[in-house]
Design a protein around this motif. Structure first.
Motif: not given
Length: 404
Positions: A62-78
């Motif tokens: 849960n921690m890996t798949s959930s918490i990292l998503q907005p971080i990965v999302g922020l990176f891929t937005d840029r």
């Protein structure tokens, strides 16, 4: 001028082959996540794991798949990264191979970490693909995508019965084939996505991107915060029913374990149907209107559920699951349209952080059941859909940058 008209027409065209392909990818990704809880009974017996260790495995996923998503999302937005899709699936492939041959608890945790990382990488970019492929049918497109994930999750009991009971832990090795299929499908999607990004970059050179005023930014932050809270509330209610209502049925109505599973299955299948139906309704009647109806409309059924005679439970459970899930995909689309330049982060905040943290609320709900009673827990959960009234204070639907 003619070129701009053509670009506008393409922007409003729904690309169904891509939507179906990314939905299949979502199904395969979430099916591999579902392998992990399906393996719990096998790992508990073969490695003599404690319930605390089982909890740590679930926590890691849960921690890996959930918490990292907005971080990965922020990176891929840029830095949009089309080939993150097959790379994420490759990480899950390694995780499945590791689970099949894990000799001890720590190796299991490492394997689960890889599966969670693969999922965290897949979801933000998958949501962006849906955003581009949706055209004017954002709600419907998101429903197609989310139904793939819901179906993958719902396969967990079948995995336990058909794969892990006969094959044991090594049955996880079969899912490396699933991952390979996913890599092939998602590689083709990534090629389309890469071309789409090139077109979007060319269009931006011809036009200008307006800056969001500070006052508007504050409104967006307030709306997003309220949206995340609403997702928390609906996720906690769903977690309460999914994880504990079967025990309430066994204790309060004296039904068998097998019979209790039927009621849980009805709730879950109603949710899958509601997810698919809700997207087109949001496109037609408005996203905020559907979210208000879905969350608040679940309340009468939720409030009555702990007190019903057994004969009424099945239809009420179905209606509660169906109405609650009508807005499942709509929350994601609404967040994306609040942040049209940060689609990956918006999707990560709703699908990953909010839904993931909501699922972790099952630990808190379990503590309530241990401290008080199952009936007390069910009564407390029944009030959660009433928070849907807060949806009224969300801003009216906005058109995204692609619609203008």
């Amino acid at each position: 001028m003619h070129t701009n008209v053509e670009q506008g027409a393409r922007a409003h065209t729904t690309v169904y082959p891509i939507l179906i392909a990314i939905s299949v990818g979502h199904l395969l990704n979430d099916a591999m996540q579902a392998v992990i809880p399906a393996l719990f009974p096998i790992l508990e017996a073969s490695m003599d794991l404690s319930y605390t260790q089982i909890g740590w495995i679930a926590f890691t996923l849960n921690m890996t798949s959930s918490i990292l998503q907005p971080i990965v999302g922020l990176f891929t937005d840029r830095h949009p990264s089309p080939y993150f899709l097959p790379l994420g699936m490759a990480a899950s492939l390694l995780g499945m191979a590791g689970l099949a041959f894990a000799p001890n608890f720590l190796f299991v945790l490492l394997s689960v970490l890889l599966v969670g990382l693969g999922s965290a990488v897949f979801h933000p970019e998958g949501a962006r693909v849906v955003y581009f492929a949706a055209g004017a049918k954002r709600g419907f497109a998101q429903s197609i995508y989310q139904v793939g994930g819901n179906t993958g999750n719902a396969l967990a009991p079948l995995f336990t019965a058909l794969v892990f009971v006969p094959f044991g832990q090594k049955g996880a090795g079969w899912f490396t084939i699933v991952a390979m299929i996913g890599i092939i499908v998602l590689f083709r999607v990534s090629q389309w996505y890469s071309r789409k990004l090139e077109q979007k970059g060319h269009a931006r050179k011809q036009g200008s991107v307006s800056k969001v005023a500070q006052k508007e930014r504050n409104h967006i932050i307030s709306a997003l915060s309220l949206l995340i809270f609403l997702v928390f509330a609906r996720s906690w209610y769903s977690a309460g029913i999914s994880n504990y209502y079967q025990f309430y049925l066994i204790e309060h109505y004296d039904v068998s374990i097998r019979e209790a599973q039927l009621y849980l299955f009805v709730f879950m299948i109603a949710g899958a149907i509601g997810t698919f139906v809700g997207g087109p309704l949001a496109d037609r009647f408005g996203k905020r209107n559907l979210m208000l109806f879905s969350t608040l409309g679940t309340a009468p059924f939720a409030l009555s559920l702990p007190y019903l005679p057994l004969g009424w439970v099945l239809p009420v459970v179905f209606l509660a699951g169906f109405i609650l899930s009508l807005s499942f995909s709509t929350f994601v689309v609404y967040a994306q349209e609040l942040l049209p330049e940060n689609v990956g982060m918006a999707s990560g905040l709703i699908v990953g952080l909010a839904f993931g943290m909501g699922a972790l609320g099952s630990v808190v709900l379990g503590k309530i059941a241990d401290t008080y009673t199952l009936k007390s827990l069910m009564i407390m959960c029944s009030f959660l859909p009433l928070f849907g009234i807060l949806t009224y204070w969300l801003p009216k639907d906005r058109r995204s940058a692609l619609d203008r």
